[in-house]
Motif scaffolding. Sequence first.
Motif, PDB file in Angstrom:
ATOM      1  N   ILE A  11       0.835  -1.209   0.000  1.00 24.24           N
ATOM      2  CA  ILE A  11       0.000   0.000   0.000  1.00 24.24           C
ATOM      3  C   ILE A  11       0.870   1.260   0.000  1.00 24.24           C
ATOM      4  CG2 ILE A  11      -1.753   1.301   1.280  1.00 24.24           C
ATOM      5  CD1 ILE A  11      -2.752  -1.274  -0.140  1.00 24.24           C
ATOM      6  N   GLY A  12       1.963   1.238   0.761  1.00 24.31           N
ATOM      7  CA  GLY A  12       2.870   2.390   0.802  1.00 24.31           C
ATOM      8  C   GLY A  12       3.522   2.681  -0.539  1.00 24.31           C
ATOM      9  N   ALA A  13       3.711   1.647  -1.360  1.00 22.67           N
ATOM     10  CA  ALA A  13       4.284   1.843  -2.694  1.00 22.67           C
ATOM     11  C   ALA A  13       3.254   2.410  -3.670  1.00 22.67           C
ATOM     12  CB  ALA A  13       4.832   0.519  -3.221  1.00 22.67           C
ATOM     13  N   GLN A  14       1.967   2.256  -3.355  1.00 24.07           N
ATOM     14  CA  GLN A  14       0.903   2.695  -4.258  1.00 24.07           C
ATOM     15  C   GLN A  14       0.235   3.998  -3.842  1.00 24.07           C
ATOM     16  OE1 GLN A  14      -1.732  -0.674  -4.159  1.00 24.07           O
ATOM     17  NE2 GLN A  14      -0.528  -1.818  -5.655  1.00 24.07           N
ATOM     18  N   HIS A  15       0.255   4.314  -2.540  1.00 21.38           N
ATOM     19  CA  HIS A  15      -0.469   5.473  -2.021  1.00 21.38           C
ATOM     20  C   HIS A  15       0.382   6.193  -0.981  1.00 21.38           C
ATOM     21  CE1 HIS A  15      -4.219   3.941  -3.783  1.00 21.38           C
ATOM     22  NE2 HIS A  15      -3.850   2.755  -3.347  1.00 21.38           N
ATOM     23  N   ARG A  16       0.114   7.486  -0.827  1.00 23.24           N
ATOM     24  CA  ARG A  16       0.748   8.249   0.243  1.00 23.24           C
ATOM     25  C   ARG A  16      -0.004   7.932   1.532  1.00 23.24           C
ATOM     26  NH1 ARG A  16      -0.891  12.625   2.247  1.00 23.24           N
ATOM     27  NH2 ARG A  16       0.407  13.912   3.563  1.00 23.24           N
ATOM     28  N   LEU A  17       0.692   7.407   2.530  1.00 23.44           N
ATOM     29  CA  LEU A  17       0.049   7.029   3.788  1.00 23.44           C
ATOM     30  C   LEU A  17      -0.221   8.267   4.632  1.00 23.44           C
ATOM     31  CD1 LEU A  17       2.068   3.810   4.727  1.00 23.44           C
ATOM     32  CD2 LEU A  17      -0.101   3.991   3.487  1.00 23.44           C
ATOM     33  N   ARG A  18      -1.450   8.400   5.100  1.00 26.49           N
ATOM     34  CA  ARG A  18      -1.812   9.498   6.016  1.00 26.49           C
ATOM     35  C   ARG A  18      -1.456   9.137   7.439  1.00 26.49           C
ATOM     36  NH1 ARG A  18      -7.407  10.879   6.398  1.00 26.49           N
ATOM     37  NH2 ARG A  18      -7.874   8.802   5.680  1.00 26.49           N
ATOM     38  N   HIS A  19      -1.637   7.867   7.785  1.00 23.48           N
ATOM     39  CA  HIS A  19      -1.272   7.353   9.110  1.00 23.48           C
ATOM     40  C   HIS A  19      -0.428   6.108   8.875  1.00 23.48           C
ATOM     41  CE1 HIS A  19      -1.665   6.597  13.415  1.00 23.48           C
ATOM     42  NE2 HIS A  19      -1.701   5.327  13.081  1.00 23.48           N
ATOM     43  N   ASN A  20       0.658   6.002   9.636  1.00 26.29           N
ATOM     44  CA  ASN A  20       1.557   4.870   9.458  1.00 26.29           C
ATOM     45  C   ASN A  20       2.022   4.394  10.834  1.00 26.29           C
ATOM     46  OD1 ASN A  20       3.270   2.964   8.422  1.00 26.29           O
ATOM     47  ND2 ASN A  20       4.668   4.417   7.444  1.00 26.29           N
ATOM     48  N   GLY A  21       1.126   3.687  11.534  1.00 30.21           N
ATOM     49  CA  GLY A  21       1.436   3.179  12.864  1.00 30.21           C
ATOM     50  C   GLY A  21       1.820   1.712  12.806  1.00 30.21           C
ATOM     51  N   PRO A  22       2.179   1.155  13.955  1.00 30.34           N
ATOM     52  CA  PRO A  22       2.621  -0.248  13.978  1.00 30.34           C
ATOM     53  C   PRO A  22       1.606  -1.234  13.402  1.00 30.34           C
ATOM     54  CG  PRO A  22       3.059   0.812  16.071  1.00 30.34           C
ATOM     55  CD  PRO A  22       2.246   1.779  15.253  1.00 30.34           C
ATOM     56  N   TYR A  23       0.316  -1.070  13.726  1.00 30.01           N
ATOM     57  CA  TYR A  23      -0.700  -2.005  13.244  1.00 30.01           C
ATOM     58  C   TYR A  23      -1.887  -1.295  12.618  1.00 30.01           C
ATOM     59  CZ  TYR A  23       2.086  -5.286  15.841  1.00 30.01           C
ATOM     60  OH  TYR A  23       3.136  -6.034  16.300  1.00 30.01           O
ATOM     61  N   LEU A  24      -1.666  -0.068  12.136  1.00 27.87           N
ATOM     62  CA  LEU A  24      -2.715   0.716  11.485  1.00 27.87           C
ATOM     63  C   LEU A  24      -2.088   1.636  10.457  1.00 27.87           C
ATOM     64  CD1 LEU A  24      -5.686   1.800  11.294  1.00 27.87           C
ATOM     65  CD2 LEU A  24      -5.008   3.474  13.015  1.00 27.87           C
ATOM     66  N   ILE A  25      -2.595   1.576   9.236  1.00 30.30           N
ATOM     67  CA  ILE A  25      -2.207   2.532   8.201  1.00 30.30           C
ATOM     68  C   ILE A  25      -3.487   3.080   7.568  1.00 30.30           C
ATOM     69  CG2 ILE A  25       0.052   1.517   7.718  1.00 30.30           C
ATOM     70  CD1 ILE A  25      -1.154   0.163   5.248  1.00 30.30           C
ATOM     71  N   SER A  26      -3.386   4.254   6.973  1.00 33.34           N
ATOM     72  CA  SER A  26      -4.531   4.810   6.253  1.00 33.34           C
ATOM     73  C   SER A  26      -4.033   5.617   5.066  1.00 33.34           C
ATOM     74  CB  SER A  26      -5.393   5.679   7.168  1.00 33.34           C
ATOM     75  OG  SER A  26      -4.711   6.861   7.519  1.00 33.34           O
ATOM     76  N   PHE A  27      -4.923   5.754   4.092  1.00 31.50           N
ATOM     77  CA  PHE A  27      -4.612   6.524   2.889  1.00 31.50           C
ATOM     78  C   PHE A  27      -5.920   6.966   2.253  1.00 31.50           C
ATOM     79  CE2 PHE A  27      -5.164   2.189   1.538  1.00 31.50           C
ATOM     80  CZ  PHE A  27      -5.815   2.274   0.325  1.00 31.50           C
ATOM     81  N   ASP A  28      -5.819   7.885   1.301  1.00 30.43           N
ATOM     82  CA  ASP A  28      -6.986   8.334   0.543  1.00 30.43           C
ATOM     83  C   ASP A  28      -7.013   7.588  -0.786  1.00 30.43           C
ATOM     84  OD1 ASP A  28      -7.964  10.155   2.398  1.00 30.43           O
ATOM     85  OD2 ASP A  28      -6.655  11.753   1.669  1.00 30.43           O
ATOM     86  N   LEU A  29      -8.130   6.923  -1.052  1.00 28.52           N
ATOM     87  CA  LEU A  29      -8.324   6.202  -2.307  1.00 28.52           C
ATOM     88  C   LEU A  29      -8.964   7.150  -3.317  1.00 28.52           C
ATOM     89  CD1 LEU A  29      -8.318   3.426  -3.813  1.00 28.52           C
ATOM     90  CD2 LEU A  29     -10.672   3.161  -3.004  1.00 28.52           C
ATOM     91  N   PRO A  30      -8.282   7.437  -4.439  1.00 30.18           N
ATOM     92  CA  PRO A  30      -8.899   8.288  -5.462  1.00 30.18           C
ATOM     93  C   PRO A  30     -10.082   7.576  -6.121  1.00 30.18           C
ATOM     94  CG  PRO A  30      -6.547   7.908  -5.914  1.00 30.18           C
ATOM     95  CD  PRO A  30      -6.933   7.011  -4.791  1.00 30.18           C
ATOM     96  N   LEU A  31     -11.148   8.327  -6.356  1.00 24.76           N
ATOM     97  CA  LEU A  31     -12.362   7.809  -6.983  1.00 24.76           C
ATOM     98  C   LEU A  31     -12.722   8.691  -8.172  1.00 24.76           C
ATOM     99  CD1 LEU A  31     -14.374   7.128  -3.719  1.00 24.76           C
ATOM    100  CD2 LEU A  31     -13.339   5.414  -5.212  1.00 24.76           C
ATOM    101  N   PRO A  32     -13.635   8.236  -9.017  1.00 30.85           N
ATOM    102  CA  PRO A  32     -14.056   9.072 -10.159  1.00 30.85           C
ATOM    103  C   PRO A  32     -14.617  10.420  -9.701  1.00 30.85           C
ATOM    104  CG  PRO A  32     -14.862   6.815 -10.410  1.00 30.85           C
ATOM    105  CD  PRO A  32     -14.270   6.919  -9.027  1.00 30.85           C
ATOM    106  N   GLN A  33     -14.627  11.352 -10.618  1.00 31.73           N
ATOM    107  CA  GLN A  33     -15.157  12.701 -10.417  1.00 31.73           C
ATOM    108  C   GLN A  33     -14.400  13.470  -9.341  1.00 31.73           C
ATOM    109  OE1 GLN A  33     -19.311  11.942  -9.719  1.00 31.73           O
ATOM    110  NE2 GLN A  33     -19.689  11.418 -11.859  1.00 31.73           N
ATOM    111  N   GLY A  34     -13.112  13.156  -9.182  1.00 30.34           N
ATOM    112  CA  GLY A  34     -12.270  13.898  -8.249  1.00 30.34           C
ATOM    113  C   GLY A  34     -12.544  13.618  -6.786  1.00 30.34           C
ATOM    114  N   ARG A  35     -13.347  12.616  -6.502  1.00 27.95           N
ATOM    115  CA  ARG A  35     -13.657  12.272  -5.108  1.00 27.95           C
ATOM    116  C   ARG A  35     -12.564  11.359  -4.559  1.00 27.95           C
ATOM    117  NH1 ARG A  35     -18.251  13.663  -3.066  1.00 27.95           N
ATOM    118  NH2 ARG A  35     -18.309  11.912  -1.634  1.00 27.95           N
ATOM    119  N   HIS A  36     -12.547  11.207  -3.265  1.00 32.93           N
ATOM    120  CA  HIS A  36     -11.629  10.269  -2.617  1.00 32.93           C
ATOM    121  C   HIS A  36     -12.292   9.726  -1.358  1.00 32.93           C
ATOM    122  CE1 HIS A  36     -10.783  14.004  -0.448  1.00 32.93           C
ATOM    123  NE2 HIS A  36     -10.471  13.225   0.562  1.00 32.93           N
ATOM    124  N   GLN A  37     -11.819   8.582  -0.908  1.00 35.17           N
ATOM    125  CA  GLN A  37     -12.385   7.944   0.276  1.00 35.17           C
ATOM    126  C   GLN A  37     -11.234   7.490   1.170  1.00 35.17           C
ATOM    127  OE1 GLN A  37     -15.622   7.897   0.784  1.00 35.17           O
ATOM    128  NE2 GLN A  37     -15.648   6.695   2.648  1.00 35.17           N
TER     129      GLN A  37
END
Length: 134
Positions: A11-37
């Motif tokens: 996931i780190g190679a594909q997306h910029r991680l917003r949170h990068n903890g020992p057992y939790l990571i998060s990122f924004d998934l780009p979606l159509p129409q400029g949205r993200h989740q």
Amino acid sequence: MRHFEAVRSLIGAQHRLRHNGPYLISFDLPLPQGRHQGIYLAELEDEAGRRFLRISTPIGPFAGADARRCLRFNWEQRVGFLAVADLDGSPFLHLCENRPYELLSIDELQGVIHELGALGDELEQVVADGGDDF
């Protein structure tokens, strides 16, 4: 995908991680129409020591949600279930999926991320609009 570090590396190679903890990571998934989740990946362990990857995305505040409709949604879903988790001290509805590492491939992980991200975005829009479709 046998452990959390393999997931983090992929996931780190594909997306910029917003949170990068020992057992939790998060990122924004780009979606159509400029949205993200926002997508969250966390490692869980059951009572027998078996490890799972939880993939989740926030939907909206739980306040005002009908628990029966949430359970009906869970019953009808093929992938993903609704759960409540704290977000900044308030109950928040999340769309989640738990997968055991021993059955998790790269293609399956990416498929679940995209499926939950798209469905989560749709549900988030319904909740934000106060719609009755949920």
